[in-house]
Design an enzyme around this catalytic site. Structure first.
Site, PDB file in Angstrom:
ATOM      1  N   LEU A  95      53.798  35.411  32.451  1.00 19.87           N
ATOM      2  CA  LEU A  95      54.969  35.143  31.838  1.00 19.87           C
ATOM      3  C   LEU A  95      54.645  33.661  31.657  1.00 19.87           C
ATOM      4  O   LEU A  95      54.515  32.665  32.041  1.00 19.87           O
ATOM      5  CB  LEU A  95      56.252  35.428  32.464  1.00 19.87           C
ATOM      6  CG  LEU A  95      56.373  36.827  32.818  1.00 19.87           C
ATOM      7  CD1 LEU A  95      57.228  37.257  33.745  1.00 19.87           C
ATOM      8  CD2 LEU A  95      56.938  37.532  31.115  1.00 19.87           C
ATOM      9  N   ASN A 109      54.285  38.093  43.750  1.00 21.75           N
ATOM     10  CA  ASN A 109      53.466  39.159  43.470  1.00 21.75           C
ATOM     11  C   ASN A 109      51.804  39.782  44.592  1.00 21.75           C
ATOM     12  O   ASN A 109      51.806  39.585  45.903  1.00 21.75           O
ATOM     13  CB  ASN A 109      52.488  38.355  42.619  1.00 21.75           C
ATOM     14  CG  ASN A 109      51.060  39.506  41.820  1.00 21.75           C
ATOM     15  OD1 ASN A 109      51.575  40.499  41.529  1.00 21.75           O
ATOM     16  ND2 ASN A 109      50.002  38.350  41.977  1.00 21.75           N
ATOM     17  N   THR A 110      51.842  40.923  44.324  1.00 18.95           N
ATOM     18  CA  THR A 110      50.302  41.721  45.543  1.00 18.95           C
ATOM     19  C   THR A 110      49.214  41.873  44.587  1.00 18.95           C
ATOM     20  O   THR A 110      49.057  41.990  42.942  1.00 18.95           O
ATOM     21  CB  THR A 110      50.841  42.785  45.977  1.00 18.95           C
ATOM     22  OG1 THR A 110      49.618  43.682  46.315  1.00 18.95           O
ATOM     23  CG2 THR A 110      50.952  43.907  44.636  1.00 18.95           C
ATOM     24  N   HIS A 111      48.021  41.449  44.626  1.00 15.06           N
ATOM     25  CA  HIS A 111      47.412  41.146  44.045  1.00 15.06           C
ATOM     26  C   HIS A 111      45.233  41.928  45.270  1.00 15.06           C
ATOM     27  O   HIS A 111      45.844  41.476  45.621  1.00 15.06           O
ATOM     28  CB  HIS A 111      47.082  39.531  43.594  1.00 15.06           C
ATOM     29  CG  HIS A 111      45.819  39.303  43.553  1.00 15.06           C
ATOM     30  ND1 HIS A 111      45.181  39.559  41.421  1.00 15.06           N
ATOM     31  CD2 HIS A 111      44.091  39.462  43.460  1.00 15.06           C
ATOM     32  CE1 HIS A 111      44.120  39.194  41.404  1.00 15.06           C
ATOM     33  NE2 HIS A 111      43.472  39.009  42.352  1.00 15.06           N
ATOM     34  N   THR A 146      48.809  31.298  37.464  1.00 10.63           N
ATOM     35  CA  THR A 146      47.895  32.925  37.701  1.00 10.63           C
ATOM     36  C   THR A 146      46.953  33.290  39.087  1.00 10.63           C
ATOM     37  O   THR A 146      46.411  32.152  39.176  1.00 10.63           O
ATOM     38  CB  THR A 146      47.943  33.475  36.934  1.00 10.63           C
ATOM     39  OG1 THR A 146      47.489  33.214  35.672  1.00 10.63           O
ATOM     40  CG2 THR A 146      47.573  34.785  36.253  1.00 10.63           C
ATOM     41  N   ASP A 147      47.390  33.731  39.914  1.00 13.73           N
ATOM     42  CA  ASP A 147      47.591  34.204  41.261  1.00 13.73           C
ATOM     43  C   ASP A 147      46.978  33.114  41.737  1.00 13.73           C
ATOM     44  O   ASP A 147      45.429  32.960  43.173  1.00 13.73           O
ATOM     45  CB  ASP A 147      45.889  34.984  41.016  1.00 13.73           C
ATOM     46  CG  ASP A 147      46.254  36.288  39.901  1.00 13.73           C
ATOM     47  OD1 ASP A 147      47.099  36.543  40.253  1.00 13.73           O
ATOM     48  OD2 ASP A 147      45.201  36.784  39.416  1.00 13.73           O
TER      49      ASP A 147
HETATM   50  C1  GRF Z   1      47.830  46.624  42.503  1.00 14.91           C
HETATM   51  O1  GRF Z   1      46.254  46.931  42.565  1.00 14.91           O
HETATM   52  C2  GRF Z   1      48.143  45.804  41.920  1.00 14.91           C
HETATM   53  O2  GRF Z   1      48.175  44.534  42.962  1.00 14.91           O
HETATM   54  C3  GRF Z   1      47.676  45.547  40.920  1.00 14.91           C
HETATM   55  O3  GRF Z   1      47.269  46.700  40.399  1.00 14.91           O
HETATM   56  C4  GRF Z   1      47.639  47.287  41.649  1.00 14.91           C
HETATM   57  C5  GRF Z   1      48.954  48.576  41.016  1.00 14.91           C
HETATM   58  O4  GRF Z   1      48.882  49.908  41.305  1.00 14.91           O
HETATM   59  N1  GRF Z   1      48.052  43.950  40.411  1.00 14.91           N
HETATM   60  P1  GRF Z   1      49.902  50.683  40.828  1.00 14.91           P
HETATM   61  O5  GRF Z   1      50.342  50.797  39.352  1.00 14.91           O
HETATM   62  O6  GRF Z   1      51.138  50.781  41.565  1.00 14.91           O
HETATM   63  O7  GRF Z   1      49.138  51.837  41.317  1.00 14.91           O
END
Ligand code: GRF
Length: 205
Positions: A95, A109-111, A146-147
């Protein structure tokens, strides 16, 4: 007494991390997506308000994608529901700056790597190819870069002999399904504790 924080989840895919957030009991006000996907269906079945802001109407995945107009439209959806906190859970669109100006340190965010190692879309494959023994996942505040925003929590995941991108990513996601809900809960509690609550008499907590 603290008020319920109004949380939006942004996703583009399977939505298994989002399902874990829901299963943890965190209340989700809105699920928004940039494309039709299973995650949206999960939200609908759960009776959560959903919004598809489809990238294809803004230039799709071509060079003509209008990121600024797309972000403005998504921001309208968030503002219309008085969203206070945003959690990206596998959201496939970067975004533009307006969203970070509207929600400074309010977008999580989760990465699937131990940032700053392996940022970007191919973090699981890159970790596997690099020969490291351990990778993992990171929950961080999203910023324009990003990240690269401030890290809130991380969990290590060992790379096992014979791992493929799929097996490794699934084990990382198992860690994300625990770490992300717990971290979102911490952030919600922190925001709620810092937000004055007005009683009918106008007194503050
Ligand atoms: C996760 O590994 C997240 O960190 C990444 O995309 C994946 C999403 O997984 N950005 P899901 O669609 O919730 O199974």
């Amino acid at each position: 007494m603290s008020h319920e924080i109004r949380l939006a989840v942004l996703l583009s895919g399977t939505g298994s991390i989002f399902e874990a957030v829901l299963a943890s009991g965190i209340r989700v006000t809105l699920v928004a997506s940039d494309r039709p996907c299973r995650g949206l269906d999960v939200a609908r079945v759960a009776g959560i308000d959903t919004e598809l802001v489809d990238r294809r109407h803004y230039g799709g995945f071509s060079a003509s994608f209008d990121r600024v107009r797309y972000t403005a439209r998504l921001l309208e959806s968030l503002s219309a529901r008085d969203i206070e906190l945003v959690a990206m859970a596998g959201f496939g669109t970067v975004l533009s700056s307006q969203v970070h100006e509207a929600y400074p340190m309010r977008i999580l965010n989760t990465h699937p790597s131990l940032l700053p190692a392996f940022p970007g879309w191919h973090s699981v494959a890159e970790a596997l190819e690099s020969g490291v023994d351990v990778t993992g996942c990171t929950v961080h505040f999203a910023t324009l870069e990003t990240d690269a925003g401030p890290v809130i929590a991380q969990e290590e995941v060992k790379i096992l002999p014979g791992d493929t991108v799929d097996t490794l990513h699934e084990r990382i996601k198992q860690a994300e399904r625990v770490l992300y809900p717990a971290t979102i809960r911490r952030v919600i509690d922190h925001i709620a504790a810092a937000t004055p609550v007005h009683t009918p008499e106008g007194a503050r907590r």
